[in-house]
Design a protein around this motif. Structure first.
Motif, PDB file in Angstrom:
ATOM      1  N   ARG A 127     -30.944 -11.869  69.436  1.00  0.00           N
ATOM      2  CA  ARG A 127     -29.703 -12.311  68.791  1.00  0.00           C
ATOM      3  C   ARG A 127     -29.199 -11.260  67.792  1.00  0.00           C
ATOM      4  O   ARG A 127     -27.994 -11.053  67.655  1.00  0.00           O
ATOM      5  CB  ARG A 127     -29.932 -13.658  68.086  1.00  0.00           C
ATOM      6  N   TRP A 130     -27.186  -8.683  69.604  1.00  0.00           N
ATOM      7  CA  TRP A 130     -25.834  -9.164  69.921  1.00  0.00           C
ATOM      8  C   TRP A 130     -24.953  -9.137  68.678  1.00  0.00           C
ATOM      9  O   TRP A 130     -23.794  -8.732  68.734  1.00  0.00           O
ATOM     10  CB  TRP A 130     -25.890 -10.581  70.500  1.00  0.00           C
ATOM     11  N   ASP A 196     -27.388 -14.676  59.274  1.00  0.00           N
ATOM     12  CA  ASP A 196     -26.843 -15.205  60.523  1.00  0.00           C
ATOM     13  C   ASP A 196     -25.331 -15.367  60.389  1.00  0.00           C
ATOM     14  O   ASP A 196     -24.774 -15.274  59.293  1.00  0.00           O
ATOM     15  CB  ASP A 196     -27.507 -16.561  60.800  1.00  0.00           C
ATOM     16  N   SER A 199     -21.219 -20.804  59.752  1.00  0.00           N
ATOM     17  CA  SER A 199     -20.765 -21.821  60.710  1.00  0.00           C
ATOM     18  C   SER A 199     -19.247 -21.739  60.866  1.00  0.00           C
ATOM     19  O   SER A 199     -18.508 -21.532  59.897  1.00  0.00           O
ATOM     20  CB  SER A 199     -21.201 -23.217  60.248  1.00  0.00           C
ATOM     21  N   GLU A 202     -17.170 -17.994  64.693  1.00  0.00           N
ATOM     22  CA  GLU A 202     -16.646 -17.577  66.000  1.00  0.00           C
ATOM     23  C   GLU A 202     -15.184 -17.973  66.146  1.00  0.00           C
ATOM     24  O   GLU A 202     -14.353 -17.161  66.568  1.00  0.00           O
ATOM     25  CB  GLU A 202     -17.458 -18.207  67.144  1.00  0.00           C
ATOM     26  N   ASN A 203     -14.886 -19.221  65.805  1.00  0.00           N
ATOM     27  CA  ASN A 203     -13.503 -19.707  65.987  1.00  0.00           C
ATOM     28  C   ASN A 203     -12.536 -18.956  65.087  1.00  0.00           C
ATOM     29  O   ASN A 203     -11.430 -18.609  65.485  1.00  0.00           O
ATOM     30  CB  ASN A 203     -13.421 -21.209  65.684  1.00  0.00           C
ATOM     31  N   LEU A 309     -18.781 -12.844  72.098  1.00  0.00           N
ATOM     32  CA  LEU A 309     -18.878 -14.213  71.568  1.00  0.00           C
ATOM     33  C   LEU A 309     -19.244 -15.205  72.678  1.00  0.00           C
ATOM     34  O   LEU A 309     -19.967 -16.168  72.445  1.00  0.00           O
ATOM     35  CB  LEU A 309     -17.554 -14.627  70.911  1.00  0.00           C
ATOM     36  N   LYS A 311     -20.999 -14.474  75.447  1.00  0.00           N
ATOM     37  CA  LYS A 311     -22.299 -14.206  76.066  1.00  0.00           C
ATOM     38  C   LYS A 311     -23.485 -14.303  75.112  1.00  0.00           C
ATOM     39  O   LYS A 311     -24.617 -14.431  75.553  1.00  0.00           O
ATOM     40  CB  LYS A 311     -22.287 -12.804  76.695  1.00  0.00           C
ATOM     41  N   PRO A 313     -26.445 -15.374  72.584  1.00  0.00           N
ATOM     42  CA  PRO A 313     -27.176 -16.633  72.392  1.00  0.00           C
ATOM     43  C   PRO A 313     -26.757 -17.310  71.086  1.00  0.00           C
ATOM     44  O   PRO A 313     -26.525 -16.629  70.078  1.00  0.00           O
ATOM     45  CB  PRO A 313     -28.639 -16.191  72.349  1.00  0.00           C
ATOM     46  N   LYS A 314     -26.618 -18.621  71.128  1.00  0.00           N
ATOM     47  CA  LYS A 314     -26.089 -19.329  69.963  1.00  0.00           C
ATOM     48  C   LYS A 314     -27.148 -19.532  68.876  1.00  0.00           C
ATOM     49  O   LYS A 314     -26.834 -19.766  67.713  1.00  0.00           O
ATOM     50  CB  LYS A 314     -25.518 -20.689  70.368  1.00  0.00           C
ATOM     51  N   THR A 315     -28.387 -19.545  69.275  1.00  0.00           N
ATOM     52  CA  THR A 315     -29.443 -19.730  68.272  1.00  0.00           C
ATOM     53  C   THR A 315     -30.511 -18.656  68.470  1.00  0.00           C
ATOM     54  O   THR A 315     -30.490 -17.938  69.452  1.00  0.00           O
ATOM     55  CB  THR A 315     -30.117 -21.110  68.421  1.00  0.00           C
TER      56      THR A 315
END
Lengths: 403, 180
Positions: A127, A130, A196, A199, A202-203, A309, A311, A313-315
Motif C-alpha cells: 500500500r 501505491w 495513511d 478519510s 479519494e473523493n 485510486l 487500483k 488496495p484500500k487497506t
C-alpha cells in the motif's frame, strides 16, 4: 572534433548568422566577438527577474536585440546539501532532501527513501508503494501547473498563469491534508510513508482533478490556439535530435524531439508497471511542441491518478518498522536510483561506508545540463525578448544545479 | 551487464571488480590511463551514449579520489558506473568534454568542489557556485563545515542551541534514553 559538429547542429543560430553577416562567427560553439568594438552590449538577465525560473542569471551579449553570447551563472541558491548530508545521520538527511526542488520535492523524498531501502534491504509494504505512486503523480501535476503559468506569462499571457497557479493551490490543499505540508511534504520516509490517506481523501482528490481538467481545457483553447503564442513559440529553441545524447537531454525536452524515452516505462519503478499509459512524443522539438507534450502529459497524469485510486488496495500497512534510526548503520555499498520527474531523469546516487552517515550522496537533476550547457548554446542567435520563454520551455530549475 | 562484454573490456582495457547491482545496473573499475579510452569505446561502440552524471567520492582514508562516470545505454537499458581511483595529491585527470559537451559543466564543478584539474576543459577556471573562494575545496572530506561557519559568521546574542543527538534521544525515545 565533436564540439564543432555540435555547434553546427544548432540550426537556428547558424541560419541567423548566415543571413546576417554583422553577427560574429561561432567558433567551437562560442561566438567570437570584440566587446570593445561598440557593436555589442553586455546585459544581465537575473538573478532576480520575472523571466527567470528561480535564482540564476544569464549573462547575455547582444548585438541589437540578437543574442550573440550567453553564459549561465548559478550559485545564488547553493546551500551545500550534499555536503550537509555527509555529516548527518540518515534520518537527519530525510528532511533536507525535499528542499532541493521546490515545485516537486516528492521525487527527492522517494529517491532518497528508495536508495536507503535498497542498501538496508528494507521493503516498503504494497500500500505504501501505491501511495508513493499517487504522491509522485500529484507532484507532477502540481509542478506542470506551475510551469504552465510561467510559460504563458513569459509570452505575455498573464491570465492563464492566474488560473493554473490556482489549480496548483487546489492540489497543494490535497497535499496539506495528506502530509500536513503544502510545499515540503516530508512524507515518503524510508520504510514507507508517514501517514495513511485521510478519510474521504479519494473523493476530494477526484473532485480536484475534475476542476483541473476543466482548467486544462480552457488553457488549451485560449493559450495553445492563441496566434501570438503560436507565432512566438513555433521554431523557438529547436533541439536537434542529434544533440539529445550529446547534452544528456531527458524528459519532455527529449520526447518533443521524437525520442520515446520515459523511465516510468523503460525501467518501471513503484507501481508504474501496473498502470496503462503511452509515452507522449512530438516531432518539431521547438518550444511549442515541448509545451504540447507537457500539456498532454498533464492530461495523462490526471488519468494516472484516477487509475491509481481505482487500483490501489484500500487497506493495509503503509509503513515497515525501522530499527532505531539514531543508531542505524546502513551496510556498505553503492546504488543509483532514478525516476522520471517533470523535467526528465532525476537520480540519487548513494555510497555507504557501513556507518550511520552516508559517505556520499549525489543528486542528479535534469536541469544540470538543460540550464547550463544547453541553454547557453540554444540562446545564441535568438531574440532577447524570447529568452524568458525559451528558458521556461526547457523547464529549468536552479537548485538542482547547485544542490 | 552481460559477461561477454565484461570479458571484452577486461581484455582490451583491463577493467576489474565487476559489481552487478541488478539487471539494469553494474559498476566496474579501471586504471586512470585507460579510463578515457574505455569511455570512448563504450560511447562509440557499445551504445553507452548518455552520460547520466559524473562525480567524485573522496576516500580520504585511502588517500585517493574515486571518480565515478555513470553511463547509460538506451538500447541495452543499462546503467554502467565506471570508477577510476586517482591519488589525492596528483589531481590531474583527462577531460571528456570532447565526448559530451555537457561534461564541461561537471568538470568545472568538480574542479571547484574537489580541486581536481581537467586540463583543456573549456571554462574550467570560471566560477561555478562559489565566488572568490579561498582555502581547500569545500567538498573534500577534511573541510569542516562547522568550523568554517564558526570562523566566518558570528552567533546572535541570547540564542541557545541544543545538541541535536541528545535532544532527539530525549524526545523520540524517552524510555530508552537512560540506557544509552
Amino acid at each position: 572534433m565533436v564540439e564543432k559538429g555540435c555547434a553546427n547542429l544548432f540550426t537556428r543560430s547558424q541560419k541567423h548568422i548566415n543571413d546576417n553577416p554583422k553577427l560574429p562567427p561561432i567558433v567551437n560553439g562560442r561566438a567570437k566577438y570584440n566587446l570593445e568594438s561598440g557593436k555589442y552590449l553586455k546585459i544581465w538577465q537575473g538573478p532576480q527577474h520575472p523571466g527567470i525560473t528561480g535564482n540564476m542569471s544569464l549573462e547575455l551579449t547582444v548585438c541589437g536585440d540578437e543574442i550573440v553570447d550567453c553564459k549561465t551563472h548559478v550559485g545564488y541558491l547553493h546551500r551545500g546539501f550534499e555536503k550537509l548530508m555527509e555529516r548527518r545521520k540518515y534520518m537527519q538527511c530525510f528532511p533536507i532532501v525535499c528542499r532541493i526542488a521546490v515545485p516537486e520535492p516528492d521525487f527527492n523524498e522517494y529517491l532518497f527513501a528508495a536508495t536507503v531501502e535498497e542498501l538496508a534491504g528494507i521493503e516498503a509494504p504494497e500500500r505504501a508503494l501505491w501511495i508513493r505512486t499517487l504522491n509522485l503523480e500529484m507532484a507532477r501535476l502540481a509542478s506542470f501547473f506551475m510551469w504552465l503559468g510561467g510559460q504563458s506569462g513569459s509570452f505575455g499571457m498573464n491570465t492563464q498563469g492566474q488560473w493554473t497557479v490556482t489549480m496548483r493551490d487546489y492540489i497543494l490543499d490535497r497535499f496539506e491534508e495528506l502530509s500536513g505540508g503544502r510545499i515540503y511534504h516530508m512524507y515518503m520516509i524510508p520504510g514507507g510513508v508517514r501517514a495513511d490517506l485521510p478519510s474521504g481523501f479519494e473523493n476530494r482528490l477526484l473532485d480536484t482533478l475534475k476542476t483541473c481538467e476543466k482548467c486544462l481545457d480552457d488553457v488549451e483553447l485560449t493559450m495553445f490556439n492563441n496566434s501570438i503564442f503560436k507565432k512566438r513559440s513555433k521554431g523557438l529553441g529547436i533541439i536537434h535530435p542529434d544533440i539529445v545524447d550529446e547534452f544528456g537531454i531527458t524528459g519532455p525536452n527529449a520526447r518533443a524531439a521524437g525520442f520515446k524515452r520515459d523511465l516510468r516505462k523503460d525501467e518501471p519503478y513503484l507501481k508504474y508497471d501496473q498502470l496503462d499509459f503511452e509515452i507522449i512524443t512530438g516531432i518539431d522539438s521547438d518550444a511549442y511542441t515541448r509545451a504540447r507534450v507537457r500539456l498532454q502529459e498533464m492530461y495523462q497524469s490526471i488519468d494516472l491518478i484516477r487509475q491509481i485510486l481505482a487500483k490501489m488496495p484500500k487497506t493495509g500497512s503503509f509503513f515497515t518498522k525501522l530499527p532505531n534510526v539514531l543508531h542505524w548503520n546502513i551496510p556498505e555499498g553503492q546504488i543509483y536510483k532514478k525516476a522520471e520527474c517533470t523535467r526528465g531523469e532525476y537520480g540519487y546516487y548513494l555510497r555507504s561506508d557501513g556507518s550511520d552517515k552516508p559517505r556520499r550522496i549525489y543528486v542528479r537533476g535534469p536541469s544540470y545540463t538543460h540550464a547550463v550547457s544547453l541553454m547557453e548554446r540554444l540562446c545564441i542567435g535568438g531574440n532577447i525578448s524570447d529568452t524568458a520563454g525559451l528558458m521556461v520551455s526547457l523547464h529549468t530549475y536552479p537548485p538542482e544545479v547547485e544542490r | 551487464m552481460n559477461i561477454e562484454l565484461y570479458k571484452n573490456l577486461e581484455n582490451s582495457f583491463g577493467v576489474t571488480s565487476l559489481e552487478v547491482k541488478n539487471r539494469n545496473q553494474s559498476y566496474i573499475r579501471v586504471k586512470k590511463e585507460m579510463a578515457v579510452p574505455l569511455i570512448t569505446h563504450l560511447k562509440l561502440v557499445e551504445s553507452y551514449k548518455h552520460l547520466s552524471f559524473f562525480t567524485i567520492i573522496d576516500q580520504i582514508e585511502k588517500g585517493e579520489f574515486e571518480l565515478l562516470y555513470m553511463l547509460h545505454s538506451y538500447s541495452r537499458n543499462h546503467d554502467l558506473g565506471i570508477i577510476v581511483s586517482i591519488e589525492r595529491h596528483e589531481t590531474d585527470m583527462e577531460s571528456i568534454h570532447h565526448l559530451w559537451p555537457a561534461a564541461e559543466t561537471y568538470q568545472r564543478e568538480l574542479r571547484e568542489m574537489f580541486g581536481v584539474e581537467f586540463p583543456d576543459s573549456p571554462g574550467l577556471y570560471e566560477n561555478f557556485c562559489l565566488e572568490g573562494w579561498e582555502g581547500i575545496p569545500p567538498m573534500r572530506r577534511e573541510f569542516d563545515t562547522k568550523r568554517y561557519s564558526e570562523d566566518t559568521f558570528y552567533k546572535r546574542p541570547g540564542r541557545e542551541t541544543n545538541d541535536p543527538a541528545k535532544y532527539m534521544k530525549e524526545k523520540i525515545y524517552p524510555s530508552e534514553a537512560e540506557t544509552w
